[in-house]
Every structure is written in structure tokens, then in C-alpha cells.
Design an enzyme around this catalytic site. Structure first.
Site, PDB file in Angstrom:
ATOM      1  N   HIS A 271       0.833  -1.207   0.000  1.00 51.67           N
ATOM      2  CA  HIS A 271       0.000   0.000   0.000  1.00 51.67           C
ATOM      3  C   HIS A 271       0.865   1.254   0.000  1.00 51.67           C
ATOM      4  CE1 HIS A 271      -4.218  -1.311   0.429  1.00 51.67           C
ATOM      5  NE2 HIS A 271      -3.602  -2.449   0.642  1.00 51.67           N
TER       6      HIS A 271
ATOM      7  N   ALA B  54      -7.505   7.464  -7.092  1.00 47.38           N
ATOM      8  CA  ALA B  54      -8.869   7.982  -6.991  1.00 47.38           C
ATOM      9  C   ALA B  54      -9.309   8.092  -5.529  1.00 47.38           C
ATOM     10  CB  ALA B  54      -9.829   7.091  -7.768  1.00 47.38           C
ATOM     11  N   GLU B  55      -8.973   7.099  -4.727  1.00 46.29           N
ATOM     12  CA  GLU B  55      -9.370   7.111  -3.319  1.00 46.29           C
ATOM     13  C   GLU B  55      -8.708   8.264  -2.578  1.00 46.29           C
ATOM     14  OE1 GLU B  55      -9.959   2.292  -3.469  1.00 46.29           O
ATOM     15  OE2 GLU B  55      -8.165   3.113  -2.520  1.00 46.29           O
TER      16      GLU B  55
ATOM     17  N   ALA C 140      -9.134   3.050   4.987  1.00 49.40           N
ATOM     18  CA  ALA C 140     -10.105   3.170   3.900  1.00 49.40           C
ATOM     19  C   ALA C 140     -10.586   4.626   3.912  1.00 49.40           C
ATOM     20  CB  ALA C 140     -11.260   2.201   4.097  1.00 49.40           C
ATOM     21  N   VAL C 141     -10.083   5.424   2.976  1.00 50.19           N
ATOM     22  CA  VAL C 141     -10.304   6.867   3.029  1.00 50.19           C
ATOM     23  C   VAL C 141     -11.574   7.325   2.323  1.00 50.19           C
ATOM     24  CG1 VAL C 141      -7.846   7.354   3.285  1.00 50.19           C
ATOM     25  CG2 VAL C 141      -8.864   7.340   0.990  1.00 50.19           C
TER      26      VAL C 141
END
Length: 177
Positions: free
Chosen positions: A75, A94-95, A130-131
Site C-alpha cells: 500500500h 482515486a481514493e 479506507a479513506v
């Protein structure tokens, strides 16, 4: 009410290589999770995002610590590579952009960099969250709270966050958020 939307292509209809090509990117740079899931056998129930997410998560959760650490280490740093223009996967880009991490003030960017360094020195993998749906201020607050966790708690939290990211990525493929 359970979501009845199906993934396309339907996982249960794919051979192993096609399944890995379609769903091997759900876990960051770790297509082995999709491959192992397919080898366990898929049914029609696995054509729904939540069911497939649970199957993939079970494989990741059952992996030994070293395999899990490799996934965690795959990650990107939050507000790290994106901010300095290095390549990210399309999903990660994108996240992070959706959370405004590409719009950090110089002070926020500096704080993210300091936290990234402190966190990686302590845990030996990047901070994972997890944004989706969060603002960068929320992410900084979570970062600051978790950097003082004990290593066992933080590894378990990071594994849970990776599974959440995968579930969100699958849900996004059918427009479920």
C-alpha cells in the site's frame, strides 16, 4: 435489505486467469488473493460484491503473517507518493484524491510526511485507512490516534482496513457505496 446487484463479469463464470485479471487488483499489488479464492471454488452467491469481498477477506485473513505484511507493505503512503507525483494504482489515486489528499496545504503535507515516517519506523508498513468518504482532516486525526497503538493491535487494524478497502472497491464496481 441486501444488495442484489451482481458484479460484471460474474466471478462464478470465470476461469482462474480471467477471474484474476478482473478481480486480482482488489488487493493492492496482490493478485495471489484472487487466485487462491478462485481455487477454493466460487458459487453464484459470490457474484455479489459483499459475498466476494468476504471470500477474498477470508483468504487474506488466513494468510500467514509474512504474506499479510507483504500486502500491507504494497500500500502507498497516504499523501505521500500522490503528493509528489509518483505512480499509484488507479484505485489508490482515486481514493486519495477523493479524500482531498492531493490538495493538502504545505502544513498538512508536512504533517502527513512526519506521521508516515514515524508510523513506518514503528510498524514497518505504511498507515492504511479506507479513506473513501473521509476528509483529510479526519484521516490526519485517525493517523495521529493510531500511531501510538501497540504493534499487534495496529497490524490487526491495518488488515481490517485492507479488507474494507477491497470491499469498497468491489462495491464501486456495481455502483454501491
Amino acid at each position: 435489505m441486501a444488495d442484489t446487484r451482481l458484479l460484471s463479469p460474474r466471478p462464478s463464470t470465470l476461469d482462474e486467469d480471467a477471474f484474476v485479471a478482473c478481480y486480482g487488483d482488489v488487493y493492492e499489488h496482490s493478485p495471489w488473493i484472487a487466485r487462491q479464492t478462485h481455487r477454493q471454488g466460487l458459487g453464484e452467491e459470490d457474484d455479489r460484491p459483499a459475498a466476494l469481498a468476504a471470500r477474498l477477506a477470508a483468504v487474506f485473513d488466513a494468510a500467514d503473517e509474512e504474506a499479510q505484511l507483504k500486502v500491507l507493505r504494497a500500500h502507498p503512503d497516504l499523501a505521500g507518493k500522490l503528493a509528489v507525483g509518483e505512480a499509484l494504482t488507479a484505485d489508490s489515486s482515486a481514493e486519495q484524491a477523493g479524500a482531498g489528499l492531493d490538495q493538502c496545504t504545505p502544513e498538512e503535507f508536512e504533517r502527513f510526511q512526519a506521521l508516515n515516517e514515524k508510523y513506518k519506523a514503528r510498524f514497518r508498513f505504511p498507515f492504511i485507512l479506507a479513506v473513501r468518504g473521509l476528509h483529510r482532516r479526519d484521516i490526519l486525526a485517525a493517523f495521529e490516534a493510531r500511531v501510538s497503538n501497540d504493534p499487534e493491535t495496529e497490524r490487526a487494524t491495518a488488515v481490517a482496513q485492507v479488507n474494507r478497502i477491497a470491499a469498497l472497491r468491489l462495491a464501486a464496481r456495481v455502483g454501491v457505496n
